[in-house]
Design a protein around this motif. Structure first.
Motif, PDB file in Angstrom:
ATOM      1  N   ARG A   1       0.868  -1.188   0.000  1.00 41.94           N
ATOM      2  CA  ARG A   1       0.000   0.000   0.000  1.00 41.94           C
ATOM      3  C   ARG A   1       0.897   1.228   0.000  1.00 41.94           C
ATOM      4  NH1 ARG A   1      -4.421  -1.773   4.663  1.00 41.94           N
ATOM      5  NH2 ARG A   1      -4.902  -3.775   3.730  1.00 41.94           N
TER       6      ARG A   1
ATOM      7  N   GLY B   1       5.159   1.319  12.396  1.00 38.30           N
ATOM      8  CA  GLY B   1       4.001   0.421  12.357  1.00 38.30           C
ATOM      9  C   GLY B   1       3.167   0.550  11.104  1.00 38.30           C
ATOM     10  N   ARG B   2       3.560   1.448  10.197  1.00 37.49           N
ATOM     11  CA  ARG B   2       2.841   1.544   8.923  1.00 37.49           C
ATOM     12  C   ARG B   2       3.858   1.566   7.790  1.00 37.49           C
ATOM     13  NH1 ARG B   2       0.246   6.823   7.541  1.00 37.49           N
ATOM     14  NH2 ARG B   2      -1.267   6.568   9.202  1.00 37.49           N
ATOM     15  N   TYR B   3       3.812   0.540   6.982  1.00 39.12           N
ATOM     16  CA  TYR B   3       4.814   0.385   5.937  1.00 39.12           C
ATOM     17  C   TYR B   3       4.145   0.257   4.582  1.00 39.12           C
ATOM     18  CZ  TYR B   3       7.057  -0.977  10.245  1.00 39.12           C
ATOM     19  OH  TYR B   3       7.507  -0.994  11.544  1.00 39.12           O
TER      20      TYR B   3
ATOM     21  N   HIS C   1       3.849  -4.531   4.049  1.00 38.45           N
ATOM     22  CA  HIS C   1       3.653  -5.082   5.385  1.00 38.45           C
ATOM     23  C   HIS C   1       3.086  -6.493   5.252  1.00 38.45           C
ATOM     24  CE1 HIS C   1      -0.558  -3.864   4.759  1.00 38.45           C
ATOM     25  NE2 HIS C   1      -0.875  -4.692   5.730  1.00 38.45           N
TER      26      HIS C   1
ATOM     27  N   GLN D   1       0.575  -9.653   6.562  1.00 37.16           N
ATOM     28  CA  GLN D   1      -0.658  -9.990   7.287  1.00 37.16           C
ATOM     29  C   GLN D   1      -0.822 -11.501   7.364  1.00 37.16           C
ATOM     30  OE1 GLN D   1      -4.249  -8.124   5.841  1.00 37.16           O
ATOM     31  NE2 GLN D   1      -3.501  -6.055   6.259  1.00 37.16           N
TER      32      GLN D   1
ATOM     33  N   ARG E   1     -15.176   0.405   8.213  1.00 38.70           N
ATOM     34  CA  ARG E   1     -14.082  -0.240   7.455  1.00 38.70           C
ATOM     35  C   ARG E   1     -14.068   0.116   5.981  1.00 38.70           C
ATOM     36  NH1 ARG E   1     -10.462  -3.266   9.218  1.00 38.70           N
ATOM     37  NH2 ARG E   1     -10.383  -4.882   7.642  1.00 38.70           N
TER      38      ARG E   1
ATOM     39  N   SER F   1      -4.382  -0.235  15.303  1.00 39.13           N
ATOM     40  CA  SER F   1      -5.155  -1.471  15.209  1.00 39.13           C
ATOM     41  C   SER F   1      -4.239  -2.641  14.862  1.00 39.13           C
ATOM     42  CB  SER F   1      -6.296  -1.301  14.216  1.00 39.13           C
ATOM     43  OG  SER F   1      -5.986  -1.908  12.998  1.00 39.13           O
ATOM     44  N   LEU F   2      -4.505  -3.779  15.496  1.00 44.05           N
ATOM     45  CA  LEU F   2      -3.683  -4.975  15.262  1.00 44.05           C
ATOM     46  C   LEU F   2      -4.295  -5.852  14.184  1.00 44.05           C
ATOM     47  CD1 LEU F   2      -2.946  -5.990  18.969  1.00 44.05           C
ATOM     48  CD2 LEU F   2      -1.472  -4.719  17.408  1.00 44.05           C
ATOM     49  N   GLY F   3      -5.564  -5.655  13.926  1.00 47.78           N
ATOM     50  CA  GLY F   3      -6.216  -6.482  12.915  1.00 47.78           C
ATOM     51  C   GLY F   3      -7.645  -6.038  12.712  1.00 47.78           C
ATOM     52  N   GLY F   4      -8.274  -6.662  11.753  1.00 42.80           N
ATOM     53  CA  GLY F   4      -9.663  -6.302  11.497  1.00 42.80           C
ATOM     54  C   GLY F   4     -10.261  -7.219  10.454  1.00 42.80           C
TER      55      GLY F   4
ATOM     56  N   ALA G   1      -7.910 -10.256   9.233  1.00 44.65           N
ATOM     57  CA  ALA G   1      -6.458 -10.292   9.054  1.00 44.65           C
ATOM     58  C   ALA G   1      -5.791  -9.642  10.251  1.00 44.65           C
ATOM     59  CB  ALA G   1      -6.075  -9.544   7.788  1.00 44.65           C
ATOM     60  N   LEU G   2      -4.649 -10.208  10.623  1.00 45.44           N
ATOM     61  CA  LEU G   2      -3.829  -9.601  11.676  1.00 45.44           C
ATOM     62  C   LEU G   2      -2.616  -8.958  11.022  1.00 45.44           C
ATOM     63  CD1 LEU G   2      -3.895 -12.519  14.271  1.00 45.44           C
ATOM     64  CD2 LEU G   2      -5.030 -10.305  14.515  1.00 45.44           C
ATOM     65  N   GLY G   3      -2.244  -7.787  11.466  1.00 49.67           N
ATOM     66  CA  GLY G   3      -1.057  -7.117  10.937  1.00 49.67           C
ATOM     67  C   GLY G   3       0.172  -7.689  11.647  1.00 49.67           C
TER      68      GLY G   3
ATOM     69  N   ARG H   1       2.861  -5.276  13.118  1.00 44.26           N
ATOM     70  CA  ARG H   1       2.421  -4.614  14.355  1.00 44.26           C
ATOM     71  C   ARG H   1       2.422  -5.586  15.523  1.00 44.26           C
ATOM     72  NH1 ARG H   1      -2.210  -0.565  12.420  1.00 44.26           N
ATOM     73  NH2 ARG H   1      -0.937   0.460  10.830  1.00 44.26           N
TER      74      ARG H   1
HETATM   75  P1  AMP Z   1      -6.629  -3.873   6.980  1.00 43.25           P
HETATM   76  O1  AMP Z   1      -6.404  -4.829   5.848  1.00 43.25           O
HETATM   77  O2  AMP Z   1      -6.416  -2.444   6.593  1.00 43.25           O
HETATM   78  O3  AMP Z   1      -7.871  -4.128   7.734  1.00 43.25           O
HETATM   79  O4  AMP Z   1      -5.455  -4.157   8.002  1.00 43.25           O
HETATM   80  C1  AMP Z   1      -5.408  -5.274   8.845  1.00 43.25           C
HETATM   81  C2  AMP Z   1      -4.263  -5.059   9.789  1.00 43.25           C
HETATM   82  O5  AMP Z   1      -3.038  -4.986   9.074  1.00 43.25           O
HETATM   83  C3  AMP Z   1      -4.329  -3.724  10.517  1.00 43.25           C
HETATM   84  O6  AMP Z   1      -5.108  -3.834  11.676  1.00 43.25           O
HETATM   85  C4  AMP Z   1      -2.882  -3.446  10.836  1.00 43.25           C
HETATM   86  O7  AMP Z   1      -2.504  -4.157  11.997  1.00 43.25           O
HETATM   87  C5  AMP Z   1      -2.171  -4.051   9.659  1.00 43.25           C
HETATM   88  N1  AMP Z   1      -1.816  -3.019   8.660  1.00 43.25           N
HETATM   89  C6  AMP Z   1      -2.626  -2.437   7.754  1.00 43.25           C
HETATM   90  N2  AMP Z   1      -1.952  -1.577   6.993  1.00 43.25           N
HETATM   91  C7  AMP Z   1      -0.670  -1.617   7.407  1.00 43.25           C
HETATM   92  C8  AMP Z   1       0.531  -0.965   7.006  1.00 43.25           C
HETATM   93  N3  AMP Z   1       0.544  -0.095   6.003  1.00 43.25           N
HETATM   94  N4  AMP Z   1       1.682  -1.261   7.667  1.00 43.25           N
HETATM   95  C9  AMP Z   1       1.682  -2.158   8.692  1.00 43.25           C
HETATM   96  N5  AMP Z   1       0.580  -2.809   9.106  1.00 43.25           N
HETATM   97  C10 AMP Z   1      -0.584  -2.547   8.490  1.00 43.25           C
END
Ligand code: AMP
Length: 464
Positions: free
Chosen positions: A139, A146-148, A151, A153, A284, A309-312, A334-336, A339
């Motif tokens: 992305r 914590g945001r790359y 990343h 999942q 979401r 957030s750690l996941g969603g 999914a869990l990040g 993170r």
């Molecule tokens: P999402 O697919 O956006 O629901 O993301 C699920 C999980 O992936 C989030 O809760 C974060 O823990 C992790 N995550 C999402 N985007 C990133 C990112 N750019 N860098 C690191 N972790 C991320």
């Protein structure tokens, strides 16, 4: 929805077409791309611990692993996730291949897995079909801790069941993994956004509310108001949060079935005693979600007052059909992983400890060197982990290496031993050594290891 590719973000540094300038002439930057990073050996034991718990969870809950390509047709993501979302409008890496295909690096797992589900006729498998996937996602976001831009999942999807007990099971899996990892203070935030048909009515009411206070919204939300008004609800800007604080709630506009689904899910969550709060502003924002949506937070990892957030995840009952498959209800999360690892390190969670080699193989002289590879593989075949330093000829430096790995036994093959088919076996714990025939080496090593482990087991670490 449209299958048109979003306009590509113009790169800051202009890269000329390979046809005009040879890329090999460009200055070489020996560094990762911005927002991407190497996960070095030092960090790997934490990743390994995480991977092992994920794999346990797959076994416990009956998930099978699936690996899909990193690259898919771009419009798979665009049709699944939808335009008007940050992922599609701003973050997706799209490019054209030499063959003219418009492709994208996967920004999330669900679309590719749904594609695989249809392509491989998985609708004929006994339901539910439970699939697990893990790997990197891409992305083009603004990088920070914590945001790359790349990343990782861990992604769990369940196809073929619409019962809310499956939604609850998804929460249960997430909770199991996080608590096994030693993460405490986990909180789920949950909401229901109903069905796409039901949402139309809610959308109108929401837009009316937001329009009346349009001037107070941030520039992004002014655009979201047109493209994807539900997204305004989870904008992190303070001024937008004020506007949405009293906004109509999606849960108040659910159709009867969605309402019942949500109510039953909450009852299951109560039954499981999972820590959750209903967050009416959680949407979401991805097009494919229906009914349940949720996010997972660690309540003690505020960064600048914002919880990371750690996941969603959520339910996506319409996705398979919208991509051309048979109508199939589904839910996933999914869990990040990046993170989670940061959180493990922050909380001092013990990393995975690899079994260390207990035997060191030292060799002296050309003839011994030649024999040493075969002896090494004989010991390995008998499940004995062996360390070595084959590149060194000097015995002293090899013995130093044996001490460094804390070997319990050093096997030494010198010129004489190589010629007469023997080996010196030195017990590093007691300091004693014996000469054995090479074909009996394995038994001698096993015997010492067994006696050492008995000594350790009886609480007496010193044989000397
Ligand atoms: P999402 O697919 O956006 O629901 O993301 C699920 C999980 O992936 C989030 O809760 C974060 O823990 C992790 N995550 C999402 N985007 C990133 C990112 N750019 N860098 C690191 N972790 C991320």
């Amino acid at each position: 929805m449209t299958s048109e590719l979003p306009v590509k973000e113009s790169p800051k540094k202009k890269v000329s077409s390979p046809k005009k300038t040879s890329l090999s002439k460009e200055p070489l930057l020996v560094q990762t791309l911005r927002g991407m990073r190497d996960i070095l050996p030092d960090e790997q034991p934490h990743w390994e611990r995480l991977r092992r718990f994920l794999s346990n969870a797959c076994q416990e809950f009956g998930f099978q692993r699936i690996d899909t390509p990193l690259v898919e047709y771009a419009n798979l993501f665009i049709r699944s996730i939808g335009t008007g979302t940050d992922i599609i409008d701003k973050e997706i890496y799209c490019f054209e291949t030499r063959g003219g295909d418009r492709v994208a690096l996967r920004p999330e797992f669900t679309a590719g897995i749904a594609r695989a589900y249809i392509e491989h006729g998985m609708q004929s498998l006994p339901k539910p079909v439970k699939l697990f996937s893990t790997g990197p996602l891409y992305r083009y976001d603004r990088p920070q801790e914590g945001r790359y831009r790349e990343h990782w999942q861990a992604n769990f999807d369940i196809f073929g069941e619409s019962d809310p007990i499956l939604d609850a099971q998804i929460f249960q899996i997430a909770f199991r993994i996080l608590t096994q990892l030693g993460l405490k203070n986990i909180e789920f935030q949950v909401n229901s956004i109903g069905t796409p048909e039901g949402r139309k009515e809610y959308r109108k009411i929401l837009v009316r509310h937001l329009e009346s206070q349009r001037h107070k919204l941030c520039q992004n939300c002014k655009e979201r108001l047109v493209k994807n008004p539900l997204r305004v609800l989870d904008c992190k800007e303070e001024k937008c949060a004020q506007v949405t604080a009293n906004a109509p709630k999606s849960a108040d506009y659910l159709d009867a079935e969605s309402r019942e689904h949500f109510k039953t899910l909450l009852e299951y969550l109560d039954e499981l005693e999972l820590p959750y709060t209903v967050n009416p502003r959680l949407v979401r924002g991805l097009d494919y979600y229906t009914k349940t949506v949720f996010e997972i937070y660690s309540t003690n990892n505020d960064r600048d007052g914002k919880k990371a957030s750690l996941g969603g995840g959520g339910r996506y009952d319409g996705l398979i059909k919208s991509l051309g498959g048979e109508a199939t209800p589904a839910i996933g999360f999914a869990l990040g992983m990046d993170r989670l690892v940061l959180e493990m390190i922050r909380l001092g969670v013990k990393p995975y400890k690899e079994s260390r080699p207990k035997v060191f193989l030292a060799q002296l002289g050309d003839c011994a060197k030649k024999k040493s590879l075969r002896i090494f593989s004989e010991l390995q075949k008998n499940d004995i982990l062996v360390a070595e330093s084959f590149g060194r000829g000097n015995l002293k430096s090899q013995l130093r290496a044996a001490n460094r790995v804390n070997a319990e036994i050093t096997v030494i093959i010198g010129q004489k031993e190589a010629l007469d088919g023997t080996a010196i076996v030195k017990d590093m714990v007691s300091g004693t050594q014996e000469m054995v025939r090479q074909e009996k080496l394995f038994f001698a090593v096993k015997k010492i290891l067994k006696s050492n482990s008995q000594v350790n087991h009886n609480g007496n670490g010193n044989k000397k």
